[in-house]
Write a protein that holds these residues in place. Structure first.
Motif, PDB file in Angstrom:
ATOM      1  N   UNK A  47       9.764  36.530  59.830  1.00 30.88           N
ATOM      2  CA  UNK A  47      11.073  36.922  59.303  1.00 30.88           C
ATOM      3  C   UNK A  47      12.136  35.850  59.535  1.00 30.88           C
ATOM      4  N   UNK A  48      11.790  34.827  60.278  1.00 29.14           N
ATOM      5  CA  UNK A  48      12.698  33.706  60.527  1.00 29.14           C
ATOM      6  C   UNK A  48      12.926  32.957  59.213  1.00 29.14           C
ATOM      7  N   UNK A  49      14.193  32.717  58.825  1.00 32.02           N
ATOM      8  CA  UNK A  49      14.468  32.043  57.548  1.00 32.02           C
ATOM      9  C   UNK A  49      13.817  30.665  57.424  1.00 32.02           C
ATOM     10  N   UNK A  50      13.741  29.926  58.520  1.00 33.83           N
ATOM     11  CA  UNK A  50      13.123  28.601  58.427  1.00 33.83           C
ATOM     12  C   UNK A  50      11.610  28.724  58.228  1.00 33.83           C
ATOM     13  N   UNK A  51      10.994  29.748  58.800  1.00 30.52           N
ATOM     14  CA  UNK A  51       9.557  29.981  58.592  1.00 30.52           C
ATOM     15  C   UNK A  51       9.325  30.377  57.141  1.00 30.52           C
ATOM     16  N   UNK A  52      10.176  31.251  56.617  1.00 34.07           N
ATOM     17  CA  UNK A  52      10.040  31.660  55.210  1.00 34.07           C
ATOM     18  C   UNK A  52      10.173  30.454  54.279  1.00 34.07           C
ATOM     19  N   UNK A  53      11.125  29.582  54.576  1.00 30.23           N
ATOM     20  CA  UNK A  53      11.314  28.393  53.748  1.00 30.23           C
ATOM     21  C   UNK A  53      10.102  27.467  53.833  1.00 30.23           C
ATOM     22  N   UNK A  54       9.579  27.292  55.034  1.00 30.59           N
ATOM     23  CA  UNK A  54       8.400  26.441  55.215  1.00 30.59           C
ATOM     24  C   UNK A  54       7.193  27.015  54.472  1.00 30.59           C
ATOM     25  N   UNK A  55       7.023  28.326  54.542  1.00 27.27           N
ATOM     26  CA  UNK A  55       5.923  28.974  53.831  1.00 27.27           C
ATOM     27  C   UNK A  55       6.073  28.748  52.328  1.00 27.27           C
ATOM     28  N   UNK A  56       7.282  28.887  51.811  1.00 27.41           N
ATOM     29  CA  UNK A  56       7.494  28.680  50.379  1.00 27.41           C
ATOM     30  C   UNK A  56       7.200  27.229  49.979  1.00 27.41           C
ATOM     31  N   UNK A  57       7.568  26.299  50.823  1.00 25.37           N
ATOM     32  CA  UNK A  57       7.279  24.891  50.543  1.00 25.37           C
ATOM     33  C   UNK A  57       5.767  24.647  50.499  1.00 25.37           C
ATOM     34  N   UNK A  58       5.047  25.277  51.421  1.00 22.23           N
ATOM     35  CA  UNK A  58       3.592  25.126  51.458  1.00 22.23           C
ATOM     36  C   UNK A  58       2.961  25.753  50.221  1.00 22.23           C
ATOM     37  N   UNK A  59       3.433  26.919  49.835  1.00 22.68           N
ATOM     38  CA  UNK A  59       2.904  27.587  48.643  1.00 22.68           C
ATOM     39  C   UNK A  59       3.134  26.725  47.403  1.00 22.68           C
ATOM     40  N   UNK A  60       4.296  26.113  47.297  1.00 19.45           N
ATOM     41  CA  UNK A  60       4.582  25.223  46.163  1.00 19.45           C
ATOM     42  C   UNK A  60       3.621  24.041  46.154  1.00 19.45           C
ATOM     43  N   UNK A  61       3.352  23.485  47.327  1.00 16.13           N
ATOM     44  CA  UNK A  61       2.392  22.373  47.414  1.00 16.13           C
ATOM     45  C   UNK A  61       0.991  22.828  47.017  1.00 16.13           C
ATOM     46  N   UNK A  62       0.617  24.039  47.409  1.00 17.14           N
ATOM     47  CA  UNK A  62      -0.693  24.574  47.027  1.00 17.14           C
ATOM     48  C   UNK A  62      -0.797  24.725  45.514  1.00 17.14           C
ATOM     49  N   UNK A  63       0.283  25.139  44.877  1.00 22.25           N
ATOM     50  CA  UNK A  63       0.285  25.254  43.421  1.00 22.25           C
ATOM     51  C   UNK A  63       0.119  23.886  42.778  1.00 22.25           C
ATOM     52  N   UNK A  64       0.725  22.868  43.372  1.00 21.96           N
ATOM     53  CA  UNK A  64       0.561  21.502  42.867  1.00 21.96           C
ATOM     54  C   UNK A  64      -0.882  21.048  42.975  1.00 21.96           C
ATOM     55  N   UNK A  65      -1.537  21.382  44.081  1.00 22.50           N
ATOM     56  CA  UNK A  65      -2.947  21.027  44.237  1.00 22.50           C
ATOM     57  C   UNK A  65      -3.777  21.705  43.169  1.00 22.50           C
ATOM     58  N   UNK A  66      -3.465  22.947  42.863  1.00 17.20           N
ATOM     59  CA  UNK A  66      -4.209  23.672  41.833  1.00 17.20           C
ATOM     60  C   UNK A  66      -4.097  22.958  40.488  1.00 17.20           C
ATOM     61  N   UNK A  67      -2.917  22.444  40.187  1.00 18.62           N
ATOM     62  CA  UNK A  67      -2.731  21.685  38.939  1.00 18.62           C
ATOM     63  C   UNK A  67      -3.565  20.408  38.947  1.00 18.62           C
ATOM     64  N   UNK A  68      -3.633  19.734  40.087  1.00 16.36           N
ATOM     65  CA  UNK A  68      -4.449  18.518  40.186  1.00 16.36           C
ATOM     66  C   UNK A  68      -5.918  18.870  39.954  1.00 16.36           C
ATOM     67  N   UNK A  69      -6.366  19.932  40.596  1.00 17.00           N
ATOM     68  CA  UNK A  69      -7.762  20.345  40.441  1.00 17.00           C
ATOM     69  C   UNK A  69      -8.072  20.690  38.982  1.00 17.00           C
ATOM     70  N   UNK A  70      -7.201  21.467  38.356  1.00 16.89           N
ATOM     71  CA  UNK A  70      -7.387  21.820  36.945  1.00 16.89           C
ATOM     72  C   UNK A  70      -7.397  20.575  36.072  1.00 16.89           C
ATOM     73  N   UNK A  71      -6.480  19.685  36.341  1.00 17.45           N
ATOM     74  CA  UNK A  71      -6.373  18.457  35.550  1.00 17.45           C
ATOM     75  C   UNK A  71      -7.645  17.623  35.664  1.00 17.45           C
ATOM     76  N   UNK A  72      -8.159  17.466  36.875  1.00 18.06           N
ATOM     77  CA  UNK A  72      -9.398  16.699  37.066  1.00 18.06           C
ATOM     78  C   UNK A  72     -10.567  17.345  36.325  1.00 18.06           C
ATOM     79  N   UNK A  73     -10.695  18.658  36.424  1.00 16.06           N
ATOM     80  CA  UNK A  73     -11.786  19.337  35.726  1.00 16.06           C
ATOM     81  C   UNK A  73     -11.642  19.204  34.208  1.00 16.06           C
ATOM     82  N   UNK A  74     -10.418  19.295  33.706  1.00 12.78           N
ATOM     83  CA  UNK A  74     -10.188  19.119  32.269  1.00 12.78           C
ATOM     84  C   UNK A  74     -10.559  17.706  31.817  1.00 12.78           C
TER      85      UNK A  74
END
Length: 117
Positions: free
Chosen positions: A38-65
Protein backbone atom coordinates in the motif's frame (compact mmCIF):
# COMPACT_ATOMS: atom_id res chain seq x y z
CA UNK A 1 23.89 -16.60 -42.37
CA UNK A 2 21.02 -18.54 -43.87
CA UNK A 3 17.48 -17.30 -43.46
CA UNK A 4 16.61 -20.40 -41.42
CA UNK A 5 19.49 -19.67 -39.03
CA UNK A 6 18.35 -16.06 -38.75
CA UNK A 7 14.84 -17.27 -37.88
CA UNK A 8 16.26 -19.58 -35.19
CA UNK A 9 18.31 -16.70 -33.74
CA UNK A 10 15.22 -14.49 -33.58
CA UNK A 11 13.29 -17.25 -31.79
CA UNK A 12 16.21 -17.69 -29.38
CA UNK A 13 16.24 -13.95 -28.67
CA UNK A 14 12.54 -14.14 -27.85
CA UNK A 15 13.15 -17.12 -25.57
CA UNK A 16 15.98 -15.36 -23.75
CA UNK A 17 13.92 -12.22 -23.13
CA UNK A 18 11.11 -14.37 -21.74
CA UNK A 19 13.46 -16.23 -19.39
CA UNK A 20 14.73 -12.91 -17.98
CA UNK A 21 11.27 -12.30 -16.59
CA UNK A 22 11.28 -15.17 -14.10
CA UNK A 23 13.26 -13.20 -11.50
CA UNK A 24 11.29 -10.04 -12.14
CA UNK A 25 8.00 -11.87 -11.70
CA UNK A 26 9.27 -13.35 -8.42
CA UNK A 27 10.18 -9.85 -7.23
CA UNK A 28 6.69 -8.62 -8.11
CA UNK A 29 5.15 -11.50 -6.15
CA UNK A 30 7.34 -10.59 -3.18
CA UNK A 31 6.29 -6.94 -3.35
CA UNK A 32 2.61 -7.91 -3.64
CA UNK A 33 2.82 -10.30 -0.68
CA UNK A 34 4.65 -7.78 1.50
CA UNK A 35 2.69 -5.51 3.85
CA UNK A 36 4.29 -2.57 2.03
CA UNK A 37 2.11 -2.99 -1.07
CA UNK A 38 0.00 0.00 0.00
CA UNK A 39 3.07 2.24 0.10
CA UNK A 40 2.84 4.74 -2.80
CA UNK A 41 6.47 4.25 -3.78
CA UNK A 42 5.98 0.45 -3.87
CA UNK A 43 2.88 0.90 -6.03
CA UNK A 44 4.83 3.15 -8.39
CA UNK A 45 7.71 0.69 -8.59
CA UNK A 46 5.31 -2.17 -9.31
CA UNK A 47 3.70 -0.16 -12.11
CA UNK A 48 7.12 0.61 -13.60
CA UNK A 49 7.99 -3.10 -13.54
CA UNK A 50 4.67 -4.05 -15.14
CA UNK A 51 5.29 -1.51 -17.93
CA UNK A 52 8.73 -3.02 -18.52
CA UNK A 53 7.19 -6.50 -18.65
CA UNK A 54 4.76 -5.29 -21.31
CA UNK A 55 7.73 -3.98 -23.30
CA UNK A 56 9.39 -7.38 -23.10
CA UNK A 57 6.21 -8.98 -24.39
CA UNK A 58 6.34 -6.69 -27.43
CA UNK A 59 9.98 -7.66 -28.05
CA UNK A 60 9.09 -11.34 -27.82
CA UNK A 61 6.14 -10.93 -30.19
CA UNK A 62 8.24 -8.91 -32.59
CA UNK A 63 11.01 -11.53 -32.69
CA UNK A 64 8.52 -14.34 -33.31
CA UNK A 65 6.83 -12.32 -36.07
CA UNK A 66 10.15 -11.58 -37.77
CA UNK A 67 11.18 -15.25 -37.47
CA UNK A 68 7.92 -16.27 -39.14
CA UNK A 69 8.46 -13.76 -41.95
CA UNK A 70 12.06 -14.92 -42.46
CA UNK A 71 10.95 -18.56 -42.67
CA UNK A 72 8.37 -17.61 -45.30
CA UNK A 73 10.97 -15.57 -47.21
CA UNK A 74 13.27 -18.61 -47.23
CA UNK A 75 10.61 -20.64 -49.05
CA UNK A 76 10.24 -18.12 -51.87
CA UNK A 77 12.00 -18.59 -55.18
CA UNK A 78 14.61 -15.95 -56.07
CA UNK A 79 12.28 -14.65 -58.77
CA UNK A 80 9.39 -13.94 -56.40
CA UNK A 81 7.96 -10.46 -56.98
CA UNK A 82 8.13 -7.78 -54.29
CA UNK A 83 4.36 -8.05 -53.88
CA UNK A 84 4.76 -11.52 -52.36
CA UNK A 85 7.21 -10.16 -49.78
CA UNK A 86 4.77 -7.32 -49.08
CA UNK A 87 1.96 -9.82 -48.49
CA UNK A 88 4.10 -11.65 -45.94
CA UNK A 89 4.85 -8.41 -44.06
CA UNK A 90 1.17 -7.43 -44.19
CA UNK A 91 0.17 -10.73 -42.59
CA UNK A 92 2.16 -10.04 -39.42
CA UNK A 93 0.47 -9.20 -36.13
CA UNK A 94 2.31 -6.12 -34.86
CA UNK A 95 1.50 -2.88 -36.66
CA UNK A 96 5.07 -1.60 -36.59
CA UNK A 97 6.08 -4.63 -38.66
CA UNK A 98 2.97 -4.83 -40.84
CA UNK A 99 2.47 -1.15 -41.70
CA UNK A 100 5.47 0.33 -43.55
CA UNK A 101 4.71 3.87 -42.37
CA UNK A 102 5.17 2.77 -38.74
CA UNK A 103 8.36 0.80 -39.22
CA UNK A 104 11.00 2.10 -36.85
CA UNK A 105 8.92 4.98 -35.48
CA UNK A 106 6.85 3.34 -32.76
CA UNK A 107 9.53 4.28 -30.21
CA UNK A 108 8.81 7.94 -30.90
CA UNK A 109 5.08 7.72 -30.21
CA UNK A 110 3.79 8.31 -26.71
CA UNK A 111 0.47 6.80 -25.70
CA UNK A 112 1.12 5.26 -22.30
CA UNK A 113 2.21 1.81 -23.43
CA UNK A 114 5.78 0.64 -23.45
CA UNK A 115 6.87 0.85 -27.08
CA UNK A 116 10.37 -0.20 -27.87
CA UNK A 117 10.31 -0.19 -31.68
Amino acid sequence: MSLQKLARELDETARQTASMLEGITEALDLLAANGLKNDPSIKEAVQMIVTALQGQDRIEQRCHNMALAVRQFALLPPTAPDSVYDEIWESLTLDELRVPALSGIAAHQSHGDAELF
